[in-house]
Design an enzyme around this catalytic site. Structure first.
Site, mmCIF file in Angstrom:
data_model
loop_
_atom_site.group_PDB
_atom_site.id
_atom_site.type_symbol
_atom_site.label_atom_id
_atom_site.label_comp_id
_atom_site.label_asym_id
_atom_site.label_seq_id
_atom_site.Cartn_x
_atom_site.Cartn_y
_atom_site.Cartn_z
ATOM 1 N N CYS A 1 33.083 45.331 -5.958
ATOM 2 C CA CYS A 1 33.799 46.445 -6.589
ATOM 3 C C CYS A 1 33.576 46.541 -8.095
ATOM 4 C CB CYS A 1 35.287 46.358 -6.267
ATOM 5 S SG CYS A 1 35.997 44.715 -6.421
ATOM 6 N N ASP B 1 29.125 47.502 2.055
ATOM 7 C CA ASP B 1 30.216 47.852 1.149
ATOM 8 C C ASP B 1 30.020 49.227 0.526
ATOM 9 O OD1 ASP B 1 32.605 47.278 0.012
ATOM 10 O OD2 ASP B 1 31.906 45.687 -1.299
ATOM 11 N N HIS C 1 32.234 52.089 -2.287
ATOM 12 C CA HIS C 1 33.398 52.434 -3.099
ATOM 13 C C HIS C 1 33.346 53.928 -3.372
ATOM 14 C CE1 HIS C 1 33.137 48.083 -3.693
ATOM 15 N NE2 HIS C 1 34.447 48.169 -3.737
ATOM 16 N N GLN D 1 27.984 42.344 2.694
ATOM 17 C CA GLN D 1 28.921 43.384 3.126
ATOM 18 C C GLN D 1 28.222 44.741 3.180
ATOM 19 O OE1 GLN D 1 31.914 42.703 -0.008
ATOM 20 N NE2 GLN D 1 33.378 42.324 1.637
ATOM 21 N N ARG E 1 31.612 33.244 -1.292
ATOM 22 C CA ARG E 1 33.015 32.831 -1.338
ATOM 23 C C ARG E 1 33.119 31.356 -0.974
ATOM 24 N NH1 ARG E 1 35.974 38.148 1.414
ATOM 25 N NH2 ARG E 1 35.053 39.657 -0.038
ATOM 26 N N HIS F 1 38.029 51.283 -1.585
ATOM 27 C CA HIS F 1 37.101 50.245 -1.148
ATOM 28 C C HIS F 1 36.917 50.404 0.360
ATOM 29 C CE1 HIS F 1 38.157 47.697 -4.821
ATOM 30 N NE2 HIS F 1 39.155 48.575 -4.769
ATOM 31 N N LYS G 1 45.861 48.569 2.526
ATOM 32 C CA LYS G 1 44.604 48.847 3.217
ATOM 33 C C LYS G 1 44.837 49.150 4.691
ATOM 34 C CE LYS G 1 43.747 43.909 4.019
ATOM 35 N NZ LYS G 1 42.746 42.849 4.119
#
Length: 602
Positions: free
Chosen positions: A300, A349, A351, A347, A329, A476, A430
């Protein structure tokens, strides 16, 4: 059905606790509701601990909570316990159940507990996490343990149970502490429910993605490389690439723009975002030129900087940025589990920066994307709205307004959802997407998170219709969650029989004789031009053995090639399930495969 507890303000109380505290509420009966199963499984955990204590008198116990997959107990014994010992423990548990022991609650003081367990370092560790001066114990026969409950009134009610596996666990989940033993189990009130669950476990073992990943040569792990760092082999890399390409096109036709952020950023960025304060224990850090950098656990912050690179008009919103972002992580060693829990993953991912008035439409648009992908892979799914967690940034008004906005969007489309109290991200509420696989297991995958905190922290702005600077809402969004985890789930869902469109090898050609290999290679080249992968099984084995070897690879298509196929430029397509064969021309075959691919667009 027998009464076993009370539900009051979302809290479960057993009958003894409810009476002691003067609590009334909704009756909990011995059925298969989540509340009744929690009471049963917690009691079964204690009965397992009692059995272990009788079999291993030196045993010391840490905690035995109810978890999603049943229950477990962490303990320490001098002997090495393996899965082979579970039937012996189960037999002892059945003996205890047959004794019909009353389960009794009593209160005591911290001082009495300290004295009672003065030689038990595990119980002292439990005490260190409890601040109350008045504590509760639960006793059944000669066994007792420090516990808040809830529990059943008697061991006679614990009949349908199964111990599932032995694992290692760091004391208190801290890698700095010693490794102790953990046993997992499951329990139901109904024997039939238990039998169904056991059959599911047996089927799950056959589908284990770690086993299939080895058999199908998809991925591997290497201790020299490091725990939680998968190595993708050619078959797995082809599968993953096909999945990436399908998603890439699906993103582009929905108006997403591809971007790429760096894999590490200065720690100042993570301090502004709040990750440093709220997520630091899950991150990796390094020093470069006396400046601390954090390796990104999420994408992000990079996407925010990309948005801020140019002055954005309200006419450009919603602006959708997506990336196959590699993140790291810090997971505990004991938590590593194939592709399901790794330290490096990618991911899918995105945004989305939008105006407040666009949030509802954006959420609906994302959920349409989710639905199309789930249908492609034949997944059923459900949704949960996750609310403010204990660790959170932003005031209550933000959380209330944003959470209500998410629910309003779902309600407007008539979409069903559950509530996960306290399960939100630290920066916003979320929607979590939970899929159900072919054997009924539920998996957390995608997520949609509404965030106004990070745009405020990073001073993210756009020019509104009045020519003034305004702050966008940031959404997100990940649909798969991560490629690693999703591929692991999909492998088990399909039992390694992947849909044609992403199968690492889509066709295996089996030439009958050496004179047929050249035609097989010609077909292989033509399929590669159409972005389809194939292999030729021309090894020095009998035809029947090569066909059996091809079938074990779980490929969608097996083609046998002989004199007639070479002469007429045809193929003999073999259905490996029905063990039937059909003939068609080469052009018809390639056209059929392209139609299958075309039907898999999302």
């Amino acid at each position: 059905m027998e009464l076993i507890g009370k539900l009051n303000d979302g809290q479960i109380y057993d009958l003894q606790t409810a009476e002691a505290l003067g609590i009334d509420g909704t009756d909990i009966k011995a059925d298969n509701s989540s509340e009744s199963l929690e009471i049963l499984r917690h009691s079964c955990a204690h009965m397992m601990a009692q059995a272990i204590k009788e079999l291993y008198p030196e045993a010391k116990f840490f905690v035995g909570p109810v978890v999603k997959e049943g229950f477990y107990y962490d303990f320490k014994v001098e002997s090495k316990i393996s899965d082979d010992d579970l039937p012996t423990i189960e037999k002892k548990m059945k003996e205890i159940a047959n004794r019909k022991l009353p389960i009794e609650r009593y209160e005591t003081t911290r001082e009495e507990i300290i004295n009672k367990f003065s030689n038990d370092e595990l119980k002292q560790a439990v005490l260190s996490n409890i601040k109350d001066d008045t504590l509760t114990m639960y006793k059944q026969g000669d066994f007792e343990d420090l516990c808040r409950g809830p529990h059943l009134p008697n061991t006679r009610m614990i009949r349908a149970f199964k111990l599932t596996r032995v694992a290692g666990a760091y004391l208190g989940g801290d890698e700095a502490n010693e490794m102790i033993t953990r046993i997992y189990g499951i329990a139901f009130f109904d024997k039939g429910e238990l039998n169904d669950y056991v059959r599911m476990l047996e089927e799950a073992k056959k589908r284990d993605h770690r086993k299939l990943g080895t058999e199908l040569e998809l991925f591997t792990f290497n201790d020299d490389v490091g725990a939680g760092l998968p190595l993708w082999l050619p078959n797995g890399a082809r599968l993953r690439s096909k999945l990436e390409h399908i998603l890439y096109k699906a993103h582009r036709v929905r108006g997403y723009e591809p971007v790429r952020g760096p894999e590490m950023l200065k720690s100042d960025m993570w301090k502004i975002s709040g990750h440093y304060q709220n997520y630091k224990e899950n991150m990796y850090f390094t020093i470069i030129d006396e400046q601390e950098y954090g390796i990104k656990p999420m994408n992000c912050v990079g996407h925010i900087q990309i948005f801020k690179n140019d002055l954005v008009s309200y006419k450009d919103l919603p602006l959708k940025l997506f990336e196959y972002g590699v993140v790291h992580r810090h997971e505990m060693s004991g938590a590593m589990h194939g592709l399901f829990r790794v330290r490096e993953f990618t991911q899918d991912d995105a945004h989305i920066f939008c105006m407040q008035s666009q949030v509802k439409d954006v959420i609906i648009d994302v959920l349409e994307f989710v639905d199309s992908l789930m249908k492609l892979f034949d997944f059923k799914y459900e949704m949960e709205v996750s609310t403010k967690p204990k660790k959170a940034i932003g005031d209550d008004k933000f959380w209330e307004t944003t959470t209500k906005g998410i629910m309003d969007a779902l309600d407007s489309e008539g979409l069903e959802y559950g509530i996960d109290e306290g399960g939100g991200a630290f920066y916003g509420p979320k929607i979590d997407i939970k899929i159900t696989d072919a054997i009924g297991r539920k998996w957390q995958c995608g997520t949609v998170q509404v965030d106004m905190n990070l745009p405020e922290r990073f001073n993210v702005e756009f020019i509104n219709d009045e020519g003034h600077k305004d702050q966008p809402v940031m959404i997100h969004r990940a649909i798969l969650g991560s490629f690693e985890r999703f591929i692991g789930i999909l492998t088990e869902h399909c039992a390694g029989e992947f849909p044609f469109v992403i199968a690492p090898t889509q066709v295996i050609f089996v030439p009958i004789a050496d004179s047929h290999v050249a035609y097989a290679k010609q077909l292989q080249r033509e399929l590669l031009e159409e972005d389809m992968d194939s292999k030729i099984f021309d090894m020095n084995e009998s035809l029947n053995k090569r066909i059996r070897m091809a079938e074990k690879q779980r490929v969608p298509m097996i083609v046998v090639i002989g004199d007639e196929e070479v002469e007429k430029q045809t193929v003999a397509l073999r259905d490996r399930r029905k063990r039937e064969q059909s003939n068609m021309t080469k052009d018809e075959f390639i056209s059929m495969l392209n139609e299958i691919k075309k039907g898999s667009r999302i």
